[in-house]
Design a protein around this motif. Structure first.
Motif, PDB file in Angstrom:
ATOM      1  N   GLU A  97      61.838  59.205  37.097  1.00  0.00           N
ATOM      2  CA  GLU A  97      61.021  58.873  38.265  1.00  0.00           C
ATOM      3  C   GLU A  97      59.889  57.907  37.909  1.00  0.00           C
ATOM      4  OE1 GLU A  97      63.409  62.310  39.287  1.00  0.00           O
ATOM      5  OE2 GLU A  97      62.182  61.820  37.531  1.00  0.00           O
ATOM      6  N   GLU A  98      59.408  57.954  36.661  1.00  0.00           N
ATOM      7  CA  GLU A  98      58.330  57.068  36.238  1.00  0.00           C
ATOM      8  C   GLU A  98      58.827  55.660  35.918  1.00  0.00           C
ATOM      9  OE1 GLU A  98      56.260  58.867  33.009  1.00  0.00           O
ATOM     10  OE2 GLU A  98      55.499  60.532  34.236  1.00  0.00           O
ATOM     11  N   ARG A  99      60.147  55.493  35.798  1.00  0.00           N
ATOM     12  CA  ARG A  99      60.703  54.185  35.457  1.00  0.00           C
ATOM     13  C   ARG A  99      61.201  53.418  36.676  1.00  0.00           C
ATOM     14  NH1 ARG A  99      64.318  54.466  30.083  1.00  0.00           N
ATOM     15  NH2 ARG A  99      64.362  52.254  30.622  1.00  0.00           N
ATOM     16  N   LEU A 100      61.054  53.997  37.833  1.00  0.00           N
ATOM     17  CA  LEU A 100      61.518  53.329  39.044  1.00  0.00           C
ATOM     18  C   LEU A 100      60.540  52.245  39.481  1.00  0.00           C
ATOM     19  CD1 LEU A 100      62.687  56.456  41.065  1.00  0.00           C
ATOM     20  CD2 LEU A 100      64.146  54.804  39.882  1.00  0.00           C
ATOM     21  N   ARG A 101      61.072  51.132  39.962  1.00  0.00           N
ATOM     22  CA  ARG A 101      60.278  50.023  40.481  1.00  0.00           C
ATOM     23  C   ARG A 101      60.955  49.480  41.737  1.00  0.00           C
ATOM     24  NH1 ARG A 101      57.829  52.016  36.930  1.00  0.00           N
ATOM     25  NH2 ARG A 101      56.656  51.033  35.240  1.00  0.00           N
ATOM     26  N   VAL A 102      60.209  48.713  42.523  1.00  0.00           N
ATOM     27  CA  VAL A 102      60.824  47.979  43.628  1.00  0.00           C
ATOM     28  C   VAL A 102      60.808  46.498  43.301  1.00  0.00           C
ATOM     29  CG1 VAL A 102      60.250  49.675  45.399  1.00  0.00           C
ATOM     30  CG2 VAL A 102      58.661  47.808  44.931  1.00  0.00           C
ATOM     31  N   GLN A 103      61.789  45.803  43.830  1.00  0.00           N
ATOM     32  CA  GLN A 103      61.902  44.364  43.640  1.00  0.00           C
ATOM     33  C   GLN A 103      62.279  43.746  44.986  1.00  0.00           C
ATOM     34  OE1 GLN A 103      65.421  42.739  41.623  1.00  0.00           O
ATOM     35  NE2 GLN A 103      64.053  41.659  40.228  1.00  0.00           N
ATOM     36  N   ILE A 104      61.483  42.768  45.425  1.00  0.00           N
ATOM     37  CA  ILE A 104      61.816  42.047  46.653  1.00  0.00           C
ATOM     38  C   ILE A 104      62.802  40.942  46.292  1.00  0.00           C
ATOM     39  CG2 ILE A 104      60.951  40.676  48.566  1.00  0.00           C
ATOM     40  CD1 ILE A 104      60.036  43.563  48.636  1.00  0.00           C
ATOM     41  N   THR A 105      63.938  40.906  46.991  1.00  0.00           N
ATOM     42  CA  THR A 105      65.007  39.974  46.664  1.00  0.00           C
ATOM     43  C   THR A 105      65.519  39.280  47.926  1.00  0.00           C
ATOM     44  OG1 THR A 105      66.921  41.411  47.048  1.00  0.00           O
ATOM     45  CG2 THR A 105      65.749  41.696  44.965  1.00  0.00           C
ATOM     46  N   PRO A 106      66.242  38.172  47.770  1.00  0.00           N
ATOM     47  CA  PRO A 106      66.977  37.636  48.924  1.00  0.00           C
ATOM     48  C   PRO A 106      67.912  38.713  49.456  1.00  0.00           C
ATOM     49  CG  PRO A 106      66.976  36.069  47.113  1.00  0.00           C
ATOM     50  CD  PRO A 106      66.417  37.345  46.569  1.00  0.00           C
ATOM     51  N   ARG A 107      68.260  38.618  50.724  1.00  0.00           N
ATOM     52  CA  ARG A 107      69.086  39.656  51.344  1.00  0.00           C
ATOM     53  C   ARG A 107      70.384  39.842  50.564  1.00  0.00           C
ATOM     54  NH1 ARG A 107      69.316  42.671  55.825  1.00  0.00           N
ATOM     55  NH2 ARG A 107      71.345  43.151  56.729  1.00  0.00           N
ATOM     56  N   VAL A 108      70.671  41.101  50.271  1.00  0.00           N
ATOM     57  CA  VAL A 108      71.848  41.452  49.484  1.00  0.00           C
ATOM     58  C   VAL A 108      73.091  41.415  50.372  1.00  0.00           C
ATOM     59  CG1 VAL A 108      72.918  43.319  48.145  1.00  0.00           C
ATOM     60  CG2 VAL A 108      70.450  42.906  47.966  1.00  0.00           C
ATOM     61  N   ALA A 109      74.212  40.993  49.793  1.00  0.00           N
ATOM     62  CA  ALA A 109      75.474  40.954  50.534  1.00  0.00           C
ATOM     63  C   ALA A 109      75.829  42.347  51.036  1.00  0.00           C
ATOM     64  CB  ALA A 109      76.590  40.415  49.636  1.00  0.00           C
ATOM     65  N   ASP A 110      76.467  42.403  52.194  1.00  0.00           N
ATOM     66  CA  ASP A 110      76.751  43.693  52.834  1.00  0.00           C
ATOM     67  C   ASP A 110      77.541  44.641  51.937  1.00  0.00           C
ATOM     68  OD1 ASP A 110      75.388  42.908  55.065  1.00  0.00           O
ATOM     69  OD2 ASP A 110      77.168  42.308  56.202  1.00  0.00           O
ATOM     70  N   ALA A 111      78.525  44.114  51.210  1.00  0.00           N
ATOM     71  CA  ALA A 111      79.345  44.970  50.353  1.00  0.00           C
ATOM     72  C   ALA A 111      78.495  45.629  49.270  1.00  0.00           C
ATOM     73  CB  ALA A 111      80.475  44.164  49.725  1.00  0.00           C
ATOM     74  N   GLU A 112      77.574  44.860  48.698  1.00  0.00           N
ATOM     75  CA  GLU A 112      76.704  45.401  47.649  1.00  0.00           C
ATOM     76  C   GLU A 112      75.637  46.311  48.257  1.00  0.00           C
ATOM     77  OE1 GLU A 112      74.123  43.770  43.799  1.00  0.00           O
ATOM     78  OE2 GLU A 112      74.757  42.386  45.378  1.00  0.00           O
ATOM     79  N   ARG A 113      75.203  45.969  49.461  1.00  0.00           N
ATOM     80  CA  ARG A 113      74.168  46.755  50.136  1.00  0.00           C
ATOM     81  C   ARG A 113      74.585  48.214  50.308  1.00  0.00           C
ATOM     82  NH1 ARG A 113      70.137  46.138  53.534  1.00  0.00           N
ATOM     83  NH2 ARG A 113      70.200  43.903  53.202  1.00  0.00           N
ATOM     84  N   ALA A 114      75.867  48.440  50.599  1.00  0.00           N
ATOM     85  CA  ALA A 114      76.357  49.795  50.809  1.00  0.00           C
ATOM     86  C   ALA A 114      76.251  50.638  49.537  1.00  0.00           C
ATOM     87  CB  ALA A 114      77.803  49.762  51.295  1.00  0.00           C
ATOM     88  N   GLU A 115      76.191  49.985  48.379  1.00  0.00           N
ATOM     89  CA  GLU A 115      76.160  50.698  47.112  1.00  0.00           C
ATOM     90  C   GLU A 115      74.750  50.878  46.561  1.00  0.00           C
ATOM     91  OE1 GLU A 115      78.638  48.533  44.461  1.00  0.00           O
ATOM     92  OE2 GLU A 115      80.480  48.864  45.614  1.00  0.00           O
ATOM     93  N   LEU A 116      73.853  49.940  46.891  1.00  0.00           N
ATOM     94  CA  LEU A 116      72.525  49.942  46.286  1.00  0.00           C
ATOM     95  C   LEU A 116      71.521  50.777  47.060  1.00  0.00           C
ATOM     96  CD1 LEU A 116      72.047  46.174  45.330  1.00  0.00           C
ATOM     97  CD2 LEU A 116      72.563  48.069  43.785  1.00  0.00           C
ATOM     98  N   MET A 117      70.454  51.168  46.362  1.00  0.00           N
ATOM     99  CA  MET A 117      69.304  51.779  47.006  1.00  0.00           C
ATOM    100  C   MET A 117      68.404  50.621  47.451  1.00  0.00           C
ATOM    101  SD  MET A 117      69.659  55.112  46.731  1.00  0.00           S
ATOM    102  CE  MET A 117      68.014  55.721  47.029  1.00  0.00           C
ATOM    103  N   CYS A 118      68.541  50.214  48.702  1.00  0.00           N
ATOM    104  CA  CYS A 118      67.737  49.102  49.183  1.00  0.00           C
ATOM    105  C   CYS A 118      67.519  49.214  50.683  1.00  0.00           C
ATOM    106  CB  CYS A 118      68.371  47.756  48.831  1.00  0.00           C
ATOM    107  SG  CYS A 118      69.851  47.343  49.779  1.00  0.00           S
TER     108      CYS A 118
END
Length: 287
Positions: A97-118
Motif C-alpha cells: 500500500e505504501e508503494r502505490l502511486r498515481v500517474q496521469i496519462t493519455p487516455r488508455v485504450a479501451d481493451a487495456e482500460r478493462a484490465e487496469l486500475m484507472c
C-alpha cells in the motif's frame, strides 16, 4: 442434469457452502466461511481477501451433483494457493500500500482500460489517472486482487501527494512566462494535476492556466491572459510538441486548459489558428 439435481433436492448454493465448510480444516485452516454473505474469507498478512462463492456455485450448477465435491475441492485449493503466493510476494516487496502511486496519462485504450486500475481524468475523460505499483509498473485489477490490496485508489493518491509532489522542482521563465514543474527520471510529475492549485504561477490566474504534459517528468504552465491567449497557446503548443518528440518518457503533445479545478483539451481553429475556448468556459471567459 437438472432432473438429477431436482430429484436430490440439493440447492447448489447451500451444498457448495457445506462442502467449503467441510474442506476448510484441511485445505485452508486459517480461512473462515461467511455463509450469510456467501464469502470465503482468507487472511493475507494483516489484510484479508473476501472471495465470493458465486463463481464456484455457478460452476457446480452446470455439472452433475456427483462432481460438486471435486469441483469445490479444486477451487478451494486454487484459492488457498493464490493467497500463499500473495503472502510470499507481499513479504518480498514490503508494504504494498505504501508503494502505490498515481500517474496521469493519455487516455488508455479501451481493451487495456478493462484490465487496469484507472479512472478518467479531465473534462470528457481527456486523460486517465492510472494506479502504479512503484517499480513494478501499472497495476491491473487482477494483480490488485491477487495481492489483496484494499482501496488502492485512496492509497495511491495520498502517497503521491505526500511523497512525490514535494520533491518536484519549480522554475519560472521570465521571458516566456512559462512555469516548469519537473523532476528528471520521475514518472509522476504529471500527477500534479489533481493538486495543480499548489503549483500555479505567482499572481492571480482568474482565467486559469494553459497546461502541457510533454513528458511524464515535466509539466508546463502559463497563465491565460486577455489579449495574449492565441500567442501564448501557440508558443506553449510548439514547446510541448518539441519536448514530446525528443523525450525518452513522452507523455502527450496536446494542449490543455485548467480552470475552476477542471481540465479541458484545447484545439485551434482550422483556418483562423485561434484557440477554441472550451464550451464550459465560454460564459466565464470573455476578453
Amino acid at each position: 442434469m437438472e432432473t438429477e439435481q431436482a430429484a436430490s433436492g440439493a440447492a447448489p448454493a447451500d451444498e457448495v457452502r457445506a462442502l467449503v465448510a467441510a474442506l476448510l480444516p484441511s485445505l485452508a485452516p486459517h480461512a473462515m466461511l461467511d455463509a450469510d454473505n456467501g464469502l470465503l474469507v482468507l487472511p493475507v498478512g494483516t489484510a484479508h481477501a473476501d472471495i465470493s462463492l458465486d463463481a464456484i456455485t455457478a460452476a457446480c450448477a452446470r455439472v452433475p451433483q456427483a462432481a460438486w465435491p471435486g469441483r469445490v475441492e479444486a477451487w478451494l485449493a486454487a484459492k488457498a494457493a493464490q493467497v500463499t503466493a500473495a503472502l510470499a510476494e507481499r513479504d518480498r516487496l514490503g508494504v504494498l500500500e505504501e508503494r502505490l502511486r498515481v500517474q496521469i496519462t493519455p487516455r488508455v485504450a479501451d481493451a487495456e482500460r478493462a484490465e487496469l486500475m484507472c479512472t478518467p481524468y479531465g473534462d470528457g475523460g481527456v486523460l486517465d489517472m492510472v494506479i502504479v505499483l512503484d517499480g513494478r509498473g501499472r497495476l491491473t485489477r487482477q494483480r490488485s486482487g491477487q495481492l489483496v490490496i484494499h482501496d488502492p485508489e485512496s492509497h495511491a493518491l495520498a502517497n503521491t501527494l505526500r511523497d512525490e509532489l514535494p520533491s518536484f522542482t519549480v522554475t519560472d521563465d521570465a521571458d516566456t512566462g512559462v512555469r516548469t514543474v519537473s523532476k528528471p527520471g520521475s514518472p509522476y510529475v504529471t500527477s500534479v494535476l489533481p493538486a495543480l492549485q499548489r503549483f500555479l504561477p505567482p499572481g492571480p490566474c482568474p482565467y486559469g492556466v494553459l497546461v502541457a504534459l510533454p513528458r511524464y517528468s515535466e509539466v508546463l504552465l502559463t497563465p491565460v491572459a486577455p489579449g495574449a491567449l492565441d500567442e501564448a497557446a501557440r508558443a506553449l503548443q510548439e514547446r510541448a510538441r518539441l519536448g514530446f518528440c525528443v523525450a525518452d518518457d513522452p507523455c502527450d503533445d496536446r494542449l490543455f486548459w485548467w480552470a475552476d479545478e477542471k481540465l479541458y483539451a484545447v484545439g485551434f481553429g482550422r483556418f483562423s489558428g485561434r484557440v477554441k475556448v472550451p464550451g464550459a468556459l465560454r460564459a466565464a471567459v470573455r476578453f
